[in-house]
Design an enzyme around this catalytic site. Structure first.
Site, mmCIF file in Angstrom:
data_model
loop_
_atom_site.group_PDB
_atom_site.id
_atom_site.type_symbol
_atom_site.label_atom_id
_atom_site.label_comp_id
_atom_site.label_asym_id
_atom_site.label_seq_id
_atom_site.Cartn_x
_atom_site.Cartn_y
_atom_site.Cartn_z
ATOM 1 N N LEU A 8 22.788 -8.156 -50.950
ATOM 2 C CA LEU A 8 24.225 -8.409 -50.836
ATOM 3 C C LEU A 8 25.023 -7.197 -51.301
ATOM 4 O O LEU A 8 25.991 -7.305 -52.054
ATOM 5 C CB LEU A 8 24.596 -9.653 -51.656
ATOM 6 C CG LEU A 8 23.839 -10.930 -51.261
ATOM 7 C CD1 LEU A 8 24.124 -12.044 -52.255
ATOM 8 C CD2 LEU A 8 24.203 -11.357 -49.847
ATOM 9 N N GLY A 9 24.606 -6.022 -50.824
ATOM 10 C CA GLY A 9 25.319 -4.788 -51.138
ATOM 11 C C GLY A 9 26.562 -4.641 -50.284
ATOM 12 O O GLY A 9 27.158 -5.630 -49.852
ATOM 13 N N GLY A 12 25.589 -6.136 -46.728
ATOM 14 C CA GLY A 12 25.086 -7.498 -46.825
ATOM 15 C C GLY A 12 26.129 -8.468 -47.357
ATOM 16 O O GLY A 12 26.269 -9.591 -46.850
ATOM 17 N N ASP A 30 20.342 -11.728 -54.258
ATOM 18 C CA ASP A 30 20.423 -10.324 -54.656
ATOM 19 C C ASP A 30 19.946 -10.222 -56.093
ATOM 20 O O ASP A 30 20.084 -11.184 -56.872
ATOM 21 C CB ASP A 30 21.868 -9.818 -54.528
ATOM 22 C CG ASP A 30 21.962 -8.297 -54.600
ATOM 23 O OD1 ASP A 30 22.022 -7.660 -53.537
ATOM 24 O OD2 ASP A 30 21.964 -7.749 -55.727
ATOM 25 N N SER A 112 25.043 -1.654 -36.816
ATOM 26 C CA SER A 112 26.008 -0.579 -36.981
ATOM 27 C C SER A 112 27.379 -1.181 -37.236
ATOM 28 O O SER A 112 27.703 -2.249 -36.724
ATOM 29 C CB SER A 112 26.055 0.310 -35.728
ATOM 30 O OG SER A 112 26.984 1.366 -35.893
ATOM 31 N N LYS A 166 18.666 1.686 -32.713
ATOM 32 C CA LYS A 166 19.564 2.078 -33.803
ATOM 33 C C LYS A 166 19.269 3.492 -34.271
ATOM 34 O O LYS A 166 20.185 4.266 -34.617
ATOM 35 C CB LYS A 166 19.414 1.092 -34.970
ATOM 36 C CG LYS A 166 20.250 1.438 -36.215
ATOM 37 C CD LYS A 166 21.726 1.517 -35.893
ATOM 38 C CE LYS A 166 22.600 1.485 -37.133
ATOM 39 N NZ LYS A 166 22.230 2.333 -38.240
ATOM 40 N N HIS A 169 20.822 5.741 -31.772
ATOM 41 C CA HIS A 169 22.261 5.640 -32.003
ATOM 42 C C HIS A 169 22.694 6.574 -33.126
ATOM 43 O O HIS A 169 23.680 7.313 -33.012
ATOM 44 C CB HIS A 169 22.603 4.178 -32.350
ATOM 45 C CG HIS A 169 23.944 3.963 -32.983
ATOM 46 N ND1 HIS A 169 24.200 4.219 -34.310
ATOM 47 C CD2 HIS A 169 25.107 3.503 -32.469
ATOM 48 C CE1 HIS A 169 25.453 3.929 -34.596
ATOM 49 N NE2 HIS A 169 26.028 3.485 -33.492
ATOM 50 N N ASN A 170 21.946 6.567 -34.226
ATOM 51 C CA ASN A 170 22.310 7.420 -35.357
ATOM 52 C C ASN A 170 22.082 8.894 -35.044
ATOM 53 O O ASN A 170 22.812 9.757 -35.540
ATOM 54 C CB ASN A 170 21.525 7.003 -36.598
ATOM 55 C CG ASN A 170 22.136 5.794 -37.268
ATOM 56 O OD1 ASN A 170 22.797 4.984 -36.617
ATOM 57 N ND2 ASN A 170 21.915 5.641 -38.556
ATOM 58 N N GLU A 173 25.043 9.936 -33.256
ATOM 59 C CA GLU A 173 26.138 10.011 -34.230
ATOM 60 C C GLU A 173 26.141 11.354 -34.962
ATOM 61 O O GLU A 173 27.205 11.945 -35.203
ATOM 62 C CB GLU A 173 25.988 8.864 -35.226
ATOM 63 C CG GLU A 173 27.049 8.772 -36.293
ATOM 64 C CD GLU A 173 26.740 7.669 -37.272
ATOM 65 O OE1 GLU A 173 26.332 7.981 -38.412
ATOM 66 O OE2 GLU A 173 26.880 6.489 -36.904
ATOM 67 N N TYR A 174 24.957 11.853 -35.313
ATOM 68 C CA TYR A 174 24.868 13.154 -35.980
ATOM 69 C C TYR A 174 25.562 14.224 -35.137
ATOM 70 O O TYR A 174 26.353 15.037 -35.639
ATOM 71 C CB TYR A 174 23.399 13.560 -36.165
ATOM 72 C CG TYR A 174 22.706 13.026 -37.386
ATOM 73 C CD1 TYR A 174 22.681 11.661 -37.669
ATOM 74 C CD2 TYR A 174 22.018 13.872 -38.242
ATOM 75 C CE1 TYR A 174 22.010 11.168 -38.764
ATOM 76 C CE2 TYR A 174 21.340 13.391 -39.350
ATOM 77 C CZ TYR A 174 21.338 12.042 -39.602
ATOM 78 O OH TYR A 174 20.666 11.559 -40.700
#
Length: 352
Positions: A8-9, A12, A30, A112, A166, A169-170, A173-174
């Protein structure tokens, strides 16, 4: 629908809030008791009705593998585990095999949206059996952005396909971020340009380079004009490396990703051993002057600050005694905090 959510950061916690807002019952766990709905993984599982669905949102690598293994001992046949972190797709194969032997389903889901997902929704990329993906669709529909499902969600393919999508995708993004960054420096360097932030803002409507990343660039420049005081030190979560490795494995040229990833490595070096060697070689074959630390610097971008020799040891520099020293040819490496291959996920940070 009822869901167990582990981790649950920053992401989350927001995902739990978005799901509850859509009417779903979420039992979150958590290690931080202040945000947890359960006292332990076992307690969380006991609060769920079979067949259970549990979403794992913890850092990639060992934390995720260990969590999946624990769930394998706690859940029962017919339950489902979804890994929504930034796991490497190869980990999905092992996780799915482990749970399959216990009759537990497994779906991987690349997520994302970062800290903005609570309000805007999350882009979701899933891998796994169609029946299992359909079973969790109420959860996916609550998390994705409003609008047509196919514009915020994809069942990309078999187990591992979600995290693979994903990862790519990243990698994209870079490259996008670095292109905007290079444009920023060039605008800053040219004396006739007086409103750099205004240029970026003007691009946000009607141009071919408009994007959410461009909107965030404008926001960053509004909050910190000229990015004054922002350190150039840039980490990487590991997914850019994995994408480049896959490019090599599949003979796919990826020069843009390679350049942007290596630029991040360079950002961590106070003085580059590579460029020390280039300078020394130019002196050897061409008689060119070899500048020593503390000398006047050659031409640099007007927007940049030249590297300065403060006389302090640089991280990674070595001499015979093991202490740092500033000498050409004995420069530092990037060992001042380089992030390894297992990047963080939303258990403690963002996944976008």
């Amino acid at each position: 629908m009822q869901l167990g959510l582990i981790g649950l950061g920053k992401m989350g916690g927001n995902m739990r809030e978005r799901l509850r807002g859509a009417g779903h019952e979420v039992v979150g766990y958590d290690r931080n008791p202040e945000v947890s709905d359960a006292t332990s993984l076992q307690d969380m599982v006991e609060k769920l009705e079979a067949p259970r669905t549990v979403w794992v949102m913890v850092p990639a690598g060992d934390p995720t593998r260990e969590t999946v293994a624990q769930l394998g001992d706690l859940l029962t046949e017919g339950d489902l585990v979804i890994d929504g972190g930034n796991s490497r797709f190869t980990d999905d194969f092992a996780n799915a095999e482990l749970l399959q032997g216990k009759g537990i389903g497994y779906v991987d889901c690349g997520v994302s949206g970062g800290i903005w997902g609570l309000e805007n929704g999350y882009g979701l990329m899933c891998g796994g059996d169609r029946e299992l993906v359909e079973r969790a669709m109420p959860i996916f529909d609550a998390l994705r952005p409003e609008g047509p499902r196919e514009e915020g969600f994809v069942h990309a393919g078999e187990v591992g396909a979600g995290h693979y999508a994903k990862m790519v995708h990243n990698g994209i993004e870079y490259g996008l971020m670095h292109a905007y960054a290079e444009g920023f420096e060039l605008l800053e360097a040219k004396d006739i340009v007086k409103d750099v932030q205004g240029c970026f803002k003007a691009w946000t409507r009607g141009t071919v380079v408009r994007s959410w990343l461009l909107d965030l660039m404008v926001k960053a420049l509004e909050e910190t004009p000229d990015l004054k005081g922002v350190s150039e030190y840039t980490t990487d979560s590991g997914e850019g490396r994995w994408t480049l490795e896959e490019g090599i494995a599949n003979a796919v040229p990826m020069p843009v990703l390679a350049a942007s990833l290596f630029a991040r490595f360079s950002s961590r070096q106070e003085n580059s051993p590579t460029m020390q060697a280039v300078s020394a070689l130019r002196g050897q074959f061409g008689g060119h002057a070899v500048r020593m630390l503390g000398d006047e610097h050659a031409e640099v971008s007007p927007a940049a600050e030249p590297k300065k020799d403060e006389g302090a040891p640089r991280p990674g520099a070595r001499d015979d005694s093991g202490a740092g020293k500033d000498v050409a040819g004995a420069g530092p490496s990037s060992g001042t905090g380089e992030v390894g291959g297992d990047g963080p996920t939303s258990g403690t940070g963002s996944t976008h």
